[in-house]
Design a protein around this motif. Structure first.
Motif, mmCIF file in Angstrom:
data_model
loop_
_atom_site.group_PDB
_atom_site.id
_atom_site.type_symbol
_atom_site.label_atom_id
_atom_site.label_comp_id
_atom_site.label_asym_id
_atom_site.label_seq_id
_atom_site.Cartn_x
_atom_site.Cartn_y
_atom_site.Cartn_z
ATOM 1 N N UNK A 1 0.796 -1.234 0.000
ATOM 2 C CA UNK A 1 0.000 0.000 0.000
ATOM 3 C C UNK A 1 0.820 1.271 0.000
ATOM 4 N N UNK A 2 2.119 1.175 0.277
ATOM 5 C CA UNK A 2 2.953 2.395 0.341
ATOM 6 C C UNK A 2 3.680 2.572 -0.992
ATOM 7 N N UNK A 3 3.486 3.729 -1.642
ATOM 8 C CA UNK A 3 4.013 3.881 -3.000
ATOM 9 C C UNK A 3 5.501 4.241 -3.085
ATOM 10 N N UNK A 4 6.118 3.824 -4.189
ATOM 11 C CA UNK A 4 7.509 4.166 -4.515
ATOM 12 C C UNK A 4 7.544 4.570 -5.984
ATOM 13 N N UNK A 5 8.231 5.649 -6.281
ATOM 14 C CA UNK A 5 8.421 6.079 -7.680
ATOM 15 C C UNK A 5 9.907 5.986 -7.996
ATOM 16 N N UNK A 6 10.287 5.041 -8.838
ATOM 17 C CA UNK A 6 11.699 4.873 -9.196
ATOM 18 C C UNK A 6 11.976 5.671 -10.470
ATOM 19 N N UNK A 7 12.930 6.606 -10.355
ATOM 20 C CA UNK A 7 13.315 7.430 -11.511
ATOM 21 C C UNK A 7 14.427 6.672 -12.222
ATOM 22 N N UNK A 8 14.137 6.225 -13.442
ATOM 23 C CA UNK A 8 15.113 5.332 -14.078
ATOM 24 C C UNK A 8 15.926 6.014 -15.172
ATOM 25 N N UNK B 1 4.225 9.453 -1.321
ATOM 26 C CA UNK B 1 5.147 8.781 -2.255
ATOM 27 C C UNK B 1 6.597 8.912 -1.797
ATOM 28 N N UNK B 2 7.364 7.825 -1.926
ATOM 29 C CA UNK B 2 8.819 7.883 -1.723
ATOM 30 C C UNK B 2 9.466 7.745 -3.098
ATOM 31 N N UNK B 3 10.349 8.689 -3.417
ATOM 32 C CA UNK B 3 11.074 8.640 -4.687
ATOM 33 C C UNK B 3 12.357 7.845 -4.518
ATOM 34 N N UNK B 4 12.813 7.258 -5.619
ATOM 35 C CA UNK B 4 14.048 6.460 -5.587
ATOM 36 C C UNK B 4 14.798 6.751 -6.881
ATOM 37 N N UNK B 5 15.932 7.431 -6.743
ATOM 38 C CA UNK B 5 16.732 7.738 -7.936
ATOM 39 C C UNK B 5 17.783 6.648 -8.109
ATOM 40 N N UNK B 6 17.747 5.982 -9.251
ATOM 41 C CA UNK B 6 18.768 4.963 -9.548
ATOM 42 C C UNK B 6 20.092 5.653 -9.776
ATOM 43 N N UNK B 7 21.144 5.162 -9.112
ATOM 44 C CA UNK B 7 22.482 5.775 -9.222
ATOM 45 C C UNK B 7 23.510 4.689 -9.496
ATOM 46 N N UNK B 8 24.713 5.148 -9.820
ATOM 47 C CA UNK B 8 25.833 4.238 -10.015
ATOM 48 C C UNK B 8 26.496 3.998 -8.661
#
Ligand code: PYC
Length: 310
Positions: free
Chosen positions: A10-17, A56-63
């Motif tokens: 139920x808790x959202x995540x937005x992954x920025x790819x 919403x929790x954002x998640x930025x993909x990184x190296x």
């Protein structure tokens, strides 16, 4: 900018790819500093209203600088940045599987709080072996106007938590506004009373517990997140902080299951092992589902393209 939306219990995540700034190849905590100092507009443009919502929790993909890691990630929300996020890591693993970038099995993910291990058990089910978790202070007392004396524990589970000894009202969905009000007052009170995590870090999550009516659940929780939204999932880092305290009190043995239910009834199954130095390493298992594969766009002249705090 392409983003994949999912929810974990139920808790959202937005992954920025894609489309993020170049943050260099340093440690994730240094990449976080660079993102926060020089590119906070990425957080604002992807997570704030009107493009998104406060929970919403954002998640930025990184190296990751560590070649052993399958990915690096920086988590953020409507108030700022998170060192680690349990539900978000489950969402990230399911997102990478959806994109065909993560096979079933065990993988390392780099976060600003440290490297965590994910076990992708199916395209939706994930276990996260979190960073070492521990209790910093026990029996902390503070006076909250309108509430009275509040006692609790300060613990680390990848973020800082105040685990209140008592829940101020019945821990039910009807009481979410009251739980939010009291938890917000405690969060403010901790700062006003000079109660911090290690190295003066703000304790930005407050957690209440109650027993569950379900026989196969150990505990039900309510977790207030830094931007004052409540966690719809049982909170992976909050459950880790709780498990560390149970382990230190001898109330949960290594490998024993702790079933944590959220205020909306979703579940994580937690357990822990001790590493070679005796630290508590919690594991959290939960499920996430993809709900959107979107392109975030901005039309010229949009007065709210930068987002706003509600
Ligand atoms: O699952 O760790 C977590 C979390 C932190 C904030 C929201 N969810």
């Amino acid at each position: 900018m392409r983003a994949i939306d999912s929810h974990t219990g139920g808790q959202p995540t937005r992954v920025i790819i894609g489309g993020g700034p170049d943050l260099g190849a340093g440690l994730l905590k240094d990449q976080l500093k660079r993102l926060a100092q020089d590119h906070d507009d990425l957080r604002r443009r992807t997570i704030l209203q009107p493009k998104c919502s406060d929970e919403m929790v954002g998640a930025l993909l990184c190296q990751s600088p560590d070649p052993e890691c399958a990915a690096g990630v920086i988590f953020f929300n409507n108030a700022g940045y998170l060192g680690m996020c349990g539900h978000g890591t489950i969402g990230l693993a399911v997102t990478l599987a959806y994109l065909g970038r993560l096979p079933l099995g065990s993988h390392l993910i780099d976060t600003p709080s440290g490297i965590v291990r994910v076990e992708l058990k199916s395209i939706n089910e994930v276990s996260v072996e979190n960073v070492p978790s521990y209790r910093l202070h026990k029996d902390v007392g503070l006076w909250i106007d309108g509430v009275g004396k509040v006692r609790g524990t300060v613990a680390w589970g990848g973020n800082w938590f105040f685990l209140a000894d008592q829940c101020p009202v019945d821990l039910s969905r009807d009481n979410i506004p009251e739980l939010t009000k009291v938890a917000s007052a405690i969060k403010r009170g901790l700062v006003e009373n000079g109660i911090f995590g290690a190295n003066g870090a703000e304790i930005d999550h407050v957690e209440f517990f109650a027993s569950s009516q379900k026989a196969d659940v150990n505990s039900r929780n309510f977790v207030l997140c830094p931007g004052l939204a409540y966690d719809r999932s049982p909170c992976g880092t909050g459950t880790s902080a709780k498990i560390a305290c149970l382990a230190e009190d001898g109330k949960l043995m290594p490998g024993e299951h702790w079933v944590q239910e959220s205020i909306i009834g979703s579940r994580f199954v937690g357990s822990y092992r001790r590493d070679e130095t005796g630290q508590v390493i919690p594991s959290i298992t939960g499920s996430a589902h993809i709900v959107g594969d979107i392109e975030i766009i901005e039309q010229p002249g949009d007065p709210f393209a930068q987002g706003f705090e509600a």
